[in-house]
Design an enzyme around this catalytic site. Structure first.
Site, PDB file in Angstrom:
ATOM      1  N   GLU A  81       0.649  -1.185   0.811  1.00 22.31           N
ATOM      2  CA  GLU A  81      -0.232  -0.316   0.071  1.00 22.31           C
ATOM      3  C   GLU A  81       0.656   1.190   0.063  1.00 22.31           C
ATOM      4  O   GLU A  81       0.579   2.466  -0.496  1.00 22.31           O
ATOM      5  CB  GLU A  81      -0.593   0.212   1.025  1.00 22.31           C
ATOM      6  CG  GLU A  81      -1.521  -1.066   1.527  1.00 22.31           C
ATOM      7  CD  GLU A  81      -1.347  -2.462   2.085  1.00 22.31           C
ATOM      8  OE1 GLU A  81      -1.885  -2.858   2.835  1.00 22.31           O
ATOM      9  OE2 GLU A  81       0.212  -2.139   2.293  1.00 22.31           O
ATOM     10  N   CYS A 110       0.232   1.864   7.593  1.00 21.45           N
ATOM     11  CA  CYS A 110      -0.625   1.871   5.945  1.00 21.45           C
ATOM     12  C   CYS A 110      -1.964   2.509   5.476  1.00 21.45           C
ATOM     13  O   CYS A 110      -2.958   3.623   4.717  1.00 21.45           O
ATOM     14  CB  CYS A 110      -0.774   1.339   4.998  1.00 21.45           C
ATOM     15  SG  CYS A 110       0.880  -0.106   4.304  1.00 21.45           S
TER      16      CYS A 110
END
Length: 159
Positions: A81, A110
């Site tokens: 991510e 993330c």
């Protein structure tokens, strides 16, 4: 007649393909950021550009026996991510309002990036042990969905 994949199936299939580029010894993760049915950025977990891959240098987390979901700072690599968000920023792509497809639910680090990047939805294939992440995504109003394969009847027929 062969059935076309739905848009979510299509993007999740690409996410799984992206994960195959991972050099992580513990878990291969892929991420794809999509907006208006267009892929804006992709990312997989691995070391920063120009840094020796974990597959060559070894895994510090394995050596220290760090459980999954803990002590993220003890890793040479970036998460999928993070790499997708960084790639979009590097190339000047606005991802606000986009959807993140990911092979796993995001970790708390993330999640904070996803919130501040303005993503509005996360679709994941498998869970990840981070309850705080899911709590913060919900508080931020980001839709989180587990990906489920659609039945053949729900797919579009091929031309």
């Amino acid at each position: 007649m062969e059935q076309r994949p739905s848009w979510p199936e299509y993007f999740m299939d690409i996410t799984r393909l992206v994960a195959k580029r991972s050099t992580c010894l513990r878990r291969r993760v892929g991420a794809v950021i999509v907006k208006d049915k267009n892929i804006l950025a992709t990312g997989y977990n691995g070391t920063p550009s120009g840094i020796t891959h974990c597959s060559e240098a070894g895994c510090l987390r394995q050596r220290l026996q760090v459980p999954s979901g803990e002590r993220h700072e003890l890793c040479r690599g970036l998460h999928a991510e993070q790499n997708a968000i960084i790639q979009a920023a590097k190339h000047g792509i606005n991802i606000a309002g986009g959807t993140l497809y990911c092979t796993n639910t995001p970790c708390i680090i993330c999640t904070k990036m996803i919130i501040n990047a303005g993503l509005t939805q996360v679709i994941y294939a498998e869970g990840y042990p981070d309850a705080l992440s899911l709590e913060m995504l919900a508080e931020a109003g980001i839709r989180v969905s587990a990906f489920h394969q659609l039945s053949c009847a729900d797919r579009e027929p091929s031309p």
